[in-house]
Design a protein around this motif. Structure first.
Motif, PDB file in Angstrom:
ATOM      1  N   VAL A 152      43.645  85.881  69.245  1.00  0.00           N
ATOM      2  CA  VAL A 152      44.432  85.864  68.015  1.00  0.00           C
ATOM      3  C   VAL A 152      43.709  86.725  66.992  1.00  0.00           C
ATOM      4  CG1 VAL A 152      45.432  84.436  66.193  1.00  0.00           C
ATOM      5  CG2 VAL A 152      45.212  83.518  68.523  1.00  0.00           C
ATOM      6  N   ASP A 153      44.433  87.637  66.358  1.00  0.00           N
ATOM      7  CA  ASP A 153      43.845  88.546  65.373  1.00  0.00           C
ATOM      8  C   ASP A 153      44.603  88.431  64.059  1.00  0.00           C
ATOM      9  OD1 ASP A 153      42.240  90.786  64.371  1.00  0.00           O
ATOM     10  OD2 ASP A 153      44.093  91.941  64.516  1.00  0.00           O
ATOM     11  N   LEU A 154      43.914  87.961  63.010  1.00  0.00           N
ATOM     12  CA  LEU A 154      44.508  87.798  61.688  1.00  0.00           C
ATOM     13  C   LEU A 154      44.017  88.880  60.761  1.00  0.00           C
ATOM     14  CD1 LEU A 154      46.027  86.209  59.442  1.00  0.00           C
ATOM     15  CD2 LEU A 154      43.896  84.925  59.101  1.00  0.00           C
ATOM     16  N   GLY A 155      44.972  89.650  60.195  1.00  0.00           N
ATOM     17  CA  GLY A 155      44.623  90.693  59.250  1.00  0.00           C
ATOM     18  C   GLY A 155      45.476  90.636  58.001  1.00  0.00           C
ATOM     19  N   GLY A 156      45.286  91.629  57.158  1.00  0.00           N
ATOM     20  CA  GLY A 156      45.949  91.629  55.863  1.00  0.00           C
ATOM     21  C   GLY A 156      47.428  91.931  55.901  1.00  0.00           C
ATOM     22  N   THR A 157      47.930  92.506  57.008  1.00  0.00           N
ATOM     23  CA  THR A 157      49.352  92.825  57.098  1.00  0.00           C
ATOM     24  C   THR A 157      50.060  92.117  58.249  1.00  0.00           C
ATOM     25  OG1 THR A 157      48.894  94.794  58.445  1.00  0.00           O
ATOM     26  CG2 THR A 157      49.028  95.093  56.052  1.00  0.00           C
ATOM     27  N   LYS A 158      49.287  91.617  59.236  1.00  0.00           N
ATOM     28  CA  LYS A 158      49.935  90.983  60.386  1.00  0.00           C
ATOM     29  C   LYS A 158      48.972  90.039  61.072  1.00  0.00           C
ATOM     30  CE  LYS A 158      48.770  94.538  63.815  1.00  0.00           C
ATOM     31  NZ  LYS A 158      47.651  95.105  63.041  1.00  0.00           N
ATOM     32  N   ILE A 159      49.538  89.146  61.875  1.00  0.00           N
ATOM     33  CA  ILE A 159      48.766  88.331  62.798  1.00  0.00           C
ATOM     34  C   ILE A 159      49.349  88.563  64.181  1.00  0.00           C
ATOM     35  CG2 ILE A 159      50.195  86.271  62.347  1.00  0.00           C
ATOM     36  CD1 ILE A 159      47.639  84.600  62.871  1.00  0.00           C
ATOM     37  N   GLU A 160      48.464  88.697  65.185  1.00  0.00           N
ATOM     38  CA  GLU A 160      48.888  88.963  66.550  1.00  0.00           C
ATOM     39  C   GLU A 160      48.228  87.969  67.499  1.00  0.00           C
ATOM     40  OE1 GLU A 160      49.887  93.273  67.675  1.00  0.00           O
ATOM     41  OE2 GLU A 160      47.942  93.404  66.692  1.00  0.00           O
ATOM     42  N   ALA A 161      48.854  87.769  68.637  1.00  0.00           N
ATOM     43  CA  ALA A 161      48.277  86.951  69.694  1.00  0.00           C
ATOM     44  C   ALA A 161      48.680  87.537  71.044  1.00  0.00           C
ATOM     45  CB  ALA A 161      48.741  85.503  69.595  1.00  0.00           C
ATOM     46  N   ALA A 162      47.798  87.377  72.035  1.00  0.00           N
ATOM     47  CA  ALA A 162      48.093  87.853  73.394  1.00  0.00           C
ATOM     48  C   ALA A 162      47.172  87.151  74.369  1.00  0.00           C
ATOM     49  CB  ALA A 162      47.918  89.368  73.501  1.00  0.00           C
ATOM     50  N   LEU A 163      47.599  87.084  75.616  1.00  0.00           N
ATOM     51  CA  LEU A 163      46.780  86.550  76.701  1.00  0.00           C
ATOM     52  C   LEU A 163      45.963  87.683  77.317  1.00  0.00           C
ATOM     53  CD1 LEU A 163      49.521  84.328  78.351  1.00  0.00           C
ATOM     54  CD2 LEU A 163      47.527  83.503  77.053  1.00  0.00           C
ATOM     55  N   VAL A 164      44.671  87.410  77.542  1.00  0.00           N
ATOM     56  CA  VAL A 164      43.739  88.430  78.035  1.00  0.00           C
ATOM     57  C   VAL A 164      43.001  87.866  79.239  1.00  0.00           C
ATOM     58  CG1 VAL A 164      41.774  89.899  77.443  1.00  0.00           C
ATOM     59  CG2 VAL A 164      43.470  89.312  75.685  1.00  0.00           C
ATOM     60  N   ASP A 165      42.918  88.667  80.299  1.00  0.00           N
ATOM     61  CA  ASP A 165      42.247  88.190  81.509  1.00  0.00           C
ATOM     62  C   ASP A 165      40.741  88.447  81.437  1.00  0.00           C
ATOM     63  OD1 ASP A 165      41.630  90.814  82.358  1.00  0.00           O
ATOM     64  OD2 ASP A 165      43.318  90.921  83.748  1.00  0.00           O
ATOM     65  N   PRO A 166      39.960  87.982  82.417  1.00  0.00           N
ATOM     66  CA  PRO A 166      38.500  88.107  82.339  1.00  0.00           C
ATOM     67  C   PRO A 166      37.968  89.525  82.469  1.00  0.00           C
ATOM     68  CG  PRO A 166      39.109  86.264  83.754  1.00  0.00           C
ATOM     69  CD  PRO A 166      40.359  87.035  83.498  1.00  0.00           C
ATOM     70  N   THR A 167      38.826  90.507  82.753  1.00  0.00           N
ATOM     71  CA  THR A 167      38.388  91.903  82.791  1.00  0.00           C
ATOM     72  C   THR A 167      38.749  92.658  81.513  1.00  0.00           C
ATOM     73  OG1 THR A 167      40.411  92.712  83.859  1.00  0.00           O
ATOM     74  CG2 THR A 167      38.645  91.915  85.292  1.00  0.00           C
ATOM     75  N   GLY A 168      39.334  91.957  80.533  1.00  0.00           N
ATOM     76  CA  GLY A 168      39.686  92.596  79.271  1.00  0.00           C
ATOM     77  C   GLY A 168      41.060  93.219  79.244  1.00  0.00           C
ATOM     78  N   ASN A 169      41.907  92.892  80.187  1.00  0.00           N
ATOM     79  CA  ASN A 169      43.269  93.416  80.203  1.00  0.00           C
ATOM     80  C   ASN A 169      44.230  92.429  79.555  1.00  0.00           C
ATOM     81  OD1 ASN A 169      42.983  95.947  81.657  1.00  0.00           O
ATOM     82  ND2 ASN A 169      42.445  94.695  83.427  1.00  0.00           N
ATOM     83  N   VAL A 170      45.099  92.953  78.695  1.00  0.00           N
ATOM     84  CA  VAL A 170      46.125  92.134  78.054  1.00  0.00           C
ATOM     85  C   VAL A 170      47.278  91.940  79.031  1.00  0.00           C
ATOM     86  CG1 VAL A 170      47.819  92.053  76.172  1.00  0.00           C
ATOM     87  CG2 VAL A 170      45.490  92.856  75.730  1.00  0.00           C
ATOM     88  N   LEU A 171      47.686  90.703  79.197  1.00  0.00           N
ATOM     89  CA  LEU A 171      48.803  90.409  80.101  1.00  0.00           C
ATOM     90  C   LEU A 171      50.079  91.043  79.555  1.00  0.00           C
ATOM     91  CD1 LEU A 171      49.768  88.746  82.608  1.00  0.00           C
ATOM     92  CD2 LEU A 171      50.367  86.934  80.971  1.00  0.00           C
ATOM     93  N   PRO A 172      50.762  91.865  80.349  1.00  0.00           N
ATOM     94  CA  PRO A 172      51.989  92.498  79.870  1.00  0.00           C
ATOM     95  C   PRO A 172      52.996  91.482  79.338  1.00  0.00           C
ATOM     96  CG  PRO A 172      51.306  93.463  81.960  1.00  0.00           C
ATOM     97  CD  PRO A 172      50.411  92.281  81.726  1.00  0.00           C
ATOM     98  N   ARG A 173      53.625  91.846  78.251  1.00  0.00           N
ATOM     99  CA  ARG A 173      54.680  91.069  77.590  1.00  0.00           C
ATOM    100  C   ARG A 173      54.174  89.783  76.936  1.00  0.00           C
ATOM    101  NH1 ARG A 173      56.593  92.906  82.241  1.00  0.00           N
ATOM    102  NH2 ARG A 173      56.391  90.897  83.300  1.00  0.00           N
ATOM    103  N   SER A 174      52.831  89.635  76.829  1.00  0.00           N
ATOM    104  CA  SER A 174      52.309  88.426  76.181  1.00  0.00           C
ATOM    105  C   SER A 174      51.859  88.676  74.745  1.00  0.00           C
ATOM    106  CB  SER A 174      51.132  87.850  76.983  1.00  0.00           C
ATOM    107  OG  SER A 174      49.954  88.612  76.798  1.00  0.00           O
ATOM    108  N   ARG A 175      52.042  89.897  74.259  1.00  0.00           N
ATOM    109  CA  ARG A 175      51.557  90.255  72.912  1.00  0.00           C
ATOM    110  C   ARG A 175      52.682  90.077  71.894  1.00  0.00           C
ATOM    111  NH1 ARG A 175      48.893  96.140  71.270  1.00  0.00           N
ATOM    112  NH2 ARG A 175      48.350  95.615  69.096  1.00  0.00           N
ATOM    113  N   PHE A 176      52.384  89.299  70.860  1.00  0.00           N
ATOM    114  CA  PHE A 176      53.364  89.028  69.809  1.00  0.00           C
ATOM    115  C   PHE A 176      52.706  89.193  68.442  1.00  0.00           C
ATOM    116  CE2 PHE A 176      54.771  86.792  73.554  1.00  0.00           C
ATOM    117  CZ  PHE A 176      56.144  87.047  73.579  1.00  0.00           C
TER     118      PHE A 176
END
Length: 312
Positions: free
Chosen positions: A10-34
């Motif tokens: 989860v990343d909170l910043g001054g213009t947006k907040i985002e969340a995504a599922l990430v595997d143990p190799t550092g890859n973001v699971l496709p379609r899990s980013r909002f």
């Protein structure tokens, strides 16, 4: 995906907040980013609703049979790490807000770790970015604000409140720009994207955004060139001062405004080169981030997947 494990970043910043599922190799699971909006005019209730929305949407994408092993939250600072509270400078309606507890309530039984976003981006650079193999580095973001984090001796350093590496509020010489933190001449107040474009407009430039400034710079506009050079000089001074304090080997810089022109890095390096009488300062290397736009989320997930690199 039976047996697969993921961390929620989860990343909170001054213009947006985002969340995504990430595997143990550092890859973001496709379609899990909002993502959902934040912003300085948002009420506390609006910000809380945005946080809930992205977390729940991302968790809903957890594959059948997979396990959520933890949640890592990277927040704009300052934060109070012991209490899991956030007070992002550009979100005035959240002061000592219990973000960690809010998100933990959505994932009962799952560990939740909160750190400053600069620490997260540095963990990501160390994991899969430009800082791989480095033991003494700073990751920086130059965007709406300026943030940073430190890895020293191979360990991410947060400090007692969680705010170590907050380079955006290092004051730099020769500048009198007021900062929201109460300081004068903080590098964020001088060299962030919005502050750089605001300075250019005060000099008579007619553009409005960082993208406009990049186009004007490429076209040879003298005010745009002066604005970017001013920003680079301030960033370089802040990096040189930080290196004098903690003996950095590498600084990796990302964020939207870091792409205004490749020349920004030359201006930064030129400012550092003035410290040649101190070779241990002048030796620091400054390079572009090796991460994509997913870097902050990957760094937040690194709080779970790379917990062994985080100093206690």
């Amino acid at each position: 995906m039976s047996g697969a494990v993921f961390a929620l970043g989860v990343d909170l910043g001054g213009t947006k907040i985002e969340a995504a599922l990430v595997d143990p190799t550092g890859n973001v699971l496709p379609r899990s980013r909002f993502r959902a909006p934040t912003g300085g005019t948002s009420t506390s209730e609006m910000l809380a609703a945005s946080a809930d929305a992205v977390v729940l949407q991302a968790i809903a994408m957890l594959p059948e049979g997979a396990t959520l092993v933890g949640v890592g939250i990277g927040s704009a600072g300052p934060i109070t790490v012991a209490d899991g509270r956030v007070s992002p400078l550009n979100l005035p309606n959240w002061r000592e807000y219990p973000l960690r507890d809010q998100i933990a309530a959505l994932v009962p039984g799952v560990p939740v770790t909160l750190r400053m976003d600069g620490e997260c981006i540095t963990l990501a650079e160390h994991w899969i970015g430009a800082g791989q193999g480095e033991s003494n580095l700073m990751g920086m973001v130059v965007s709406t604000g300026i943030g940073g984090g430190l890895i020293l001796g191979g360990r991410a350093i947060a400090g007692p409140t969680g705010n170590a590496g907050h380079i955006g509020h290092v004051e730099v010489g020769g500048f009198d720009d007021p900062c929201l933190c109460g300081g004068t001449g903080c590098v964020e107040a001088v060299a962030s994207g919005p502050k750089t474009t605001a300075w250019a407009r005060r000099q008579g430039w007619l553009g409005a955004t960082g993208e406009d400034l990049a186009a004007s710079y490429a076209a040879g506009d003298s005010i745009a060139i002066a604005a970017v050079a001013r920003s680079g000089r301030a960033i370089g001074q802040a990096i040189a001062s930080s290196t004098a304090l903690v003996d950095l080997d590498l600084v990796a810089i990302g964020g939207g405004f870091s792409h205004v022109t490749p020349d920004l890095f030359d201006y930064i390096r030129d400012a550092i080169a003035l410290r040649a009488p101190f070779p241990f300062v002048a030796k620091v290397r400054v390079i572009p981030s090796g991460l994509s736009g997913e870097g902050p989320l990957i760094g937040a997930a690194a709080l779970i997947h790379r917990a062994e690199f985080i100093a206690g």
